[in-house]
Design a protein around this motif. Structure first.
Motif, short mmCIF file in Angstrom:
data_model
loop_
_atom_site.label_atom_id
_atom_site.label_comp_id
_atom_site.label_asym_id
_atom_site.label_seq_id
_atom_site.Cartn_x
_atom_site.Cartn_y
_atom_site.Cartn_z
N ASP A 37 0.83 -1.21 0.00
CA ASP A 37 0.00 0.00 0.00
C ASP A 37 0.86 1.25 0.00
N HIS A 40 2.22 1.81 -3.48
CA HIS A 40 1.18 2.35 -4.35
C HIS A 40 0.87 3.81 -4.03
N ALA A 41 0.90 4.17 -2.77
CA ALA A 41 0.64 5.56 -2.37
C ALA A 41 1.72 6.50 -2.90
N LYS A 43 3.66 5.94 -5.53
CA LYS A 43 3.48 5.99 -6.99
C LYS A 43 2.35 6.96 -7.33
N ALA A 44 1.23 6.87 -6.61
CA ALA A 44 0.09 7.75 -6.89
C ALA A 44 0.42 9.21 -6.62
N ASP A 47 2.89 10.25 -9.50
CA ASP A 47 2.40 9.99 -10.85
C ASP A 47 0.89 9.77 -10.82
N PRO A 48 0.12 10.79 -10.44
CA PRO A 48 -1.32 10.60 -10.27
C PRO A 48 -2.05 10.18 -11.55
N GLY A 50 -0.74 8.18 -13.78
CA GLY A 50 -0.29 6.85 -14.17
C GLY A 50 0.43 6.79 -15.50
N PRO A 60 -1.86 -1.25 -11.69
CA PRO A 60 -2.86 -0.34 -11.12
C PRO A 60 -3.78 -1.10 -10.16
N ARG A 61 -4.12 -0.45 -9.06
CA ARG A 61 -5.05 -1.04 -8.09
C ARG A 61 -6.47 -0.74 -8.54
N GLU A 63 -10.17 0.51 -8.32
CA GLU A 63 -10.81 1.55 -7.51
C GLU A 63 -11.78 0.89 -6.55
#
Length: 64
Positions: A37, A40-41, A43-44, A47-48, A50, A60-61, A63
């Motif tokens: 997690d 991923h946070a 990365k987000a 790079d919001p 993606g 990608p996780r 939604e």
């Protein structure tokens, strides 16, 4: 077999250059859900949209 042994011995799948496409599937065996997690946070955050290396190491996780 080498990567599995590295994890068994307490090692990591990463190296000086991080995790490439070849080893990305091993991350879920090495990292616990909280650590994934966090990855991923980060990365987000950086790079919001993606656009940087889409789906190469961190898929990608969904939604939700």
């Amino acid at each position: 077999a080498i990567t599995a042994l590295a994890l068994e011995l307490g090692g990591t799948v990463t190296g000086e250059h991080g995790v490439g496409r070849l080893k990305s599937g091993w991350l879920t065996r090495e990292l616990d859900p909280v650590a994934l997690d966090v990855h991923h946070a980060v990365k987000a955050a950086f790079d919001p949209a993606g656009r940087l290396n889409p789906g190469n190491v961190l898929s990608p996780r969904p939604e939700g």
